[in-house]
Design a protein around this motif. Sequence first.
Motif, PDB file in Angstrom:
ATOM      1  N   ALA A  99       0.874  -1.172   0.000  1.00  0.00           N
ATOM      2  CA  ALA A  99       0.000   0.000   0.000  1.00  0.00           C
ATOM      3  C   ALA A  99       0.910   1.220   0.000  1.00  0.00           C
ATOM      4  O   ALA A  99       2.042   1.160   0.494  1.00  0.00           O
ATOM      5  CB  ALA A  99      -0.911   0.014   1.225  1.00  0.00           C
ATOM      6  N   ALA A 100       0.430   2.322  -0.573  1.00  0.00           N
ATOM      7  CA  ALA A 100       1.290   3.493  -0.701  1.00  0.00           C
ATOM      8  C   ALA A 100       0.466   4.758  -0.581  1.00  0.00           C
ATOM      9  O   ALA A 100      -0.722   4.778  -0.910  1.00  0.00           O
ATOM     10  CB  ALA A 100       2.008   3.468  -2.051  1.00  0.00           C
ATOM     11  N   THR A 101       1.094   5.818  -0.087  1.00  0.00           N
ATOM     12  CA  THR A 101       0.428   7.117  -0.017  1.00  0.00           C
ATOM     13  C   THR A 101       1.101   8.101  -0.965  1.00  0.00           C
ATOM     14  O   THR A 101       2.318   8.056  -1.178  1.00  0.00           O
ATOM     15  CB  THR A 101       0.460   7.712   1.406  1.00  0.00           C
ATOM     16  N   CYS A 102       0.297   8.987  -1.530  1.00  0.00           N
ATOM     17  CA  CYS A 102       0.798  10.066  -2.376  1.00  0.00           C
ATOM     18  C   CYS A 102      -0.343  11.051  -2.604  1.00  0.00           C
ATOM     19  O   CYS A 102      -1.463  10.837  -2.124  1.00  0.00           O
ATOM     20  CB  CYS A 102       1.337   9.533  -3.703  1.00  0.00           C
ATOM     21  N   GLY A 103      -0.076  12.114  -3.350  1.00  0.00           N
ATOM     22  CA  GLY A 103      -1.111  13.067  -3.689  1.00  0.00           C
ATOM     23  C   GLY A 103      -1.984  12.547  -4.818  1.00  0.00           C
ATOM     24  O   GLY A 103      -1.608  11.615  -5.546  1.00  0.00           O
ATOM     25  N   ALA A 104      -3.141  13.176  -4.998  1.00  0.00           N
ATOM     26  CA  ALA A 104      -4.124  12.699  -5.979  1.00  0.00           C
ATOM     27  C   ALA A 104      -3.567  12.629  -7.387  1.00  0.00           C
ATOM     28  O   ALA A 104      -3.880  11.711  -8.150  1.00  0.00           O
ATOM     29  CB  ALA A 104      -5.351  13.602  -5.943  1.00  0.00           C
ATOM     30  N   ILE A 131       3.624   1.603 -11.073  1.00  0.00           N
ATOM     31  CA  ILE A 131       4.956   1.080 -10.761  1.00  0.00           C
ATOM     32  C   ILE A 131       4.900  -0.056  -9.740  1.00  0.00           C
ATOM     33  O   ILE A 131       5.959  -0.546  -9.316  1.00  0.00           O
ATOM     34  CB  ILE A 131       5.917   2.186 -10.272  1.00  0.00           C
ATOM     35  N   GLY A 132       3.681  -0.465  -9.350  1.00  0.00           N
ATOM     36  CA  GLY A 132       3.607  -1.700  -8.580  1.00  0.00           C
ATOM     37  C   GLY A 132       2.778  -1.706  -7.323  1.00  0.00           C
ATOM     38  O   GLY A 132       2.523  -2.783  -6.767  1.00  0.00           O
ATOM     39  N   ALA A 133       2.335  -0.562  -6.827  1.00  0.00           N
ATOM     40  CA  ALA A 133       1.561  -0.569  -5.582  1.00  0.00           C
ATOM     41  C   ALA A 133       0.228  -1.286  -5.772  1.00  0.00           C
ATOM     42  O   ALA A 133      -0.461  -1.083  -6.769  1.00  0.00           O
ATOM     43  CB  ALA A 133       1.318   0.856  -5.105  1.00  0.00           C
ATOM     44  N   ASP A 134      -0.133  -2.134  -4.829  1.00  0.00           N
ATOM     45  CA  ASP A 134      -1.402  -2.856  -4.896  1.00  0.00           C
ATOM     46  C   ASP A 134      -2.579  -1.948  -4.542  1.00  0.00           C
ATOM     47  O   ASP A 134      -3.686  -2.141  -5.035  1.00  0.00           O
ATOM     48  CB  ASP A 134      -1.373  -4.050  -3.932  1.00  0.00           C
ATOM     49  N   GLU A 135      -2.335  -0.969  -3.683  1.00  0.00           N
ATOM     50  CA  GLU A 135      -3.354  -0.001  -3.310  1.00  0.00           C
ATOM     51  C   GLU A 135      -2.674   1.339  -3.056  1.00  0.00           C
ATOM     52  O   GLU A 135      -1.627   1.398  -2.416  1.00  0.00           O
ATOM     53  CB  GLU A 135      -4.108  -0.453  -2.070  1.00  0.00           C
ATOM     54  N   VAL A 136      -3.289   2.405  -3.573  1.00  0.00           N
ATOM     55  CA  VAL A 136      -2.707   3.732  -3.421  1.00  0.00           C
ATOM     56  C   VAL A 136      -3.694   4.634  -2.696  1.00  0.00           C
ATOM     57  O   VAL A 136      -4.867   4.713  -3.071  1.00  0.00           O
ATOM     58  CB  VAL A 136      -2.336   4.352  -4.788  1.00  0.00           C
ATOM     59  N   LEU A 137      -3.237   5.306  -1.643  1.00  0.00           N
ATOM     60  CA  LEU A 137      -4.079   6.153  -0.812  1.00  0.00           C
ATOM     61  C   LEU A 137      -3.732   7.620  -1.032  1.00  0.00           C
ATOM     62  O   LEU A 137      -2.551   7.999  -0.966  1.00  0.00           O
ATOM     63  CB  LEU A 137      -3.877   5.808   0.668  1.00  0.00           C
ATOM     64  N   ASP A 138      -4.744   8.418  -1.287  1.00  0.00           N
ATOM     65  CA  ASP A 138      -4.558   9.869  -1.363  1.00  0.00           C
ATOM     66  C   ASP A 138      -4.418  10.386   0.062  1.00  0.00           C
ATOM     67  O   ASP A 138      -5.359  10.321   0.862  1.00  0.00           O
ATOM     68  CB  ASP A 138      -5.766  10.499  -2.056  1.00  0.00           C
TER      69      ASP A 138
END
Length: 265
Positions: free
Chosen positions: A122-127, A136-143
């Motif tokens: 899981a990964a965090t980043c901006g919208a 690039i591979g994250a299974d789930e991305v959190l805003d």
Amino acid sequence: MICVLSQTVSDITGEIVEVGSAVRELKVGYKVVSKLAFWKAGGLAEYVAASESVTVIRPAGVSVADAAGLPMAGLTALQALKAIGTKFDGTGSASNILITAASGGIGTYAVQLTKLGNHNVAATCGARNLELVGNIGADEVLDYKTPEGAALKNNSGKKYDYIINTTNGGKWSAFKPTLSSHGRVVDVAPNFGNYVASFLTLFSKKRVSTVMLSLGMEDLRFLLELVKEGKLKTVVDSRHPFDKAADAWEKSLSGHATGKVIIEM
């Protein structure tokens, strides 16, 4: 030559034009990648002097941009993954891992390396970078600006075995509730509060550990080989000519660059 901006401008790639009398392995004309000494740095120049001990040959087929981003950010991400025992030969066990600031220089490498280690990511980043980080591979991305993202909550509701924190804004108080019973935060950009927490949690089941870069040239060769095999890439935010270096610095210091900021000479 190309340099990649960090606080010390220590990542460079280019061609050797002269060697000292003590140099044994490297020759004039070799295309190389180097990680200049932290306390000297000075990569923002047309020519730089680098030690043979911190310089490796850039393999054929690896672009200068892909190579230039690796020394500081790539090695830091690799060290964080090694700190939790990640194996890259398929023998390791999968863990649930969260990577913060996943669209940054260290974060983009960390996402890719974590997936190569067969972990769930899981990964965090901006919208604006949600799609990129997923690609690039994250299974789930959190805003991180949404309530769920700010709370670091994934869709499955699973706790994280490890959190790789790459932003100095991450706080132990926010991380702790999301960790599994023996979860651990690996912090590569610790703020003062997390430094304190690393001592206070030293013997706790849930804890924080800080990572300082100490990997060497064999590890850089490993990363370059992954790039050559198409398993790892450098995400480039922008390229700037030497006479626009001030613009590149402004972009890098804004804290909102996606991947690496490159200056070409």
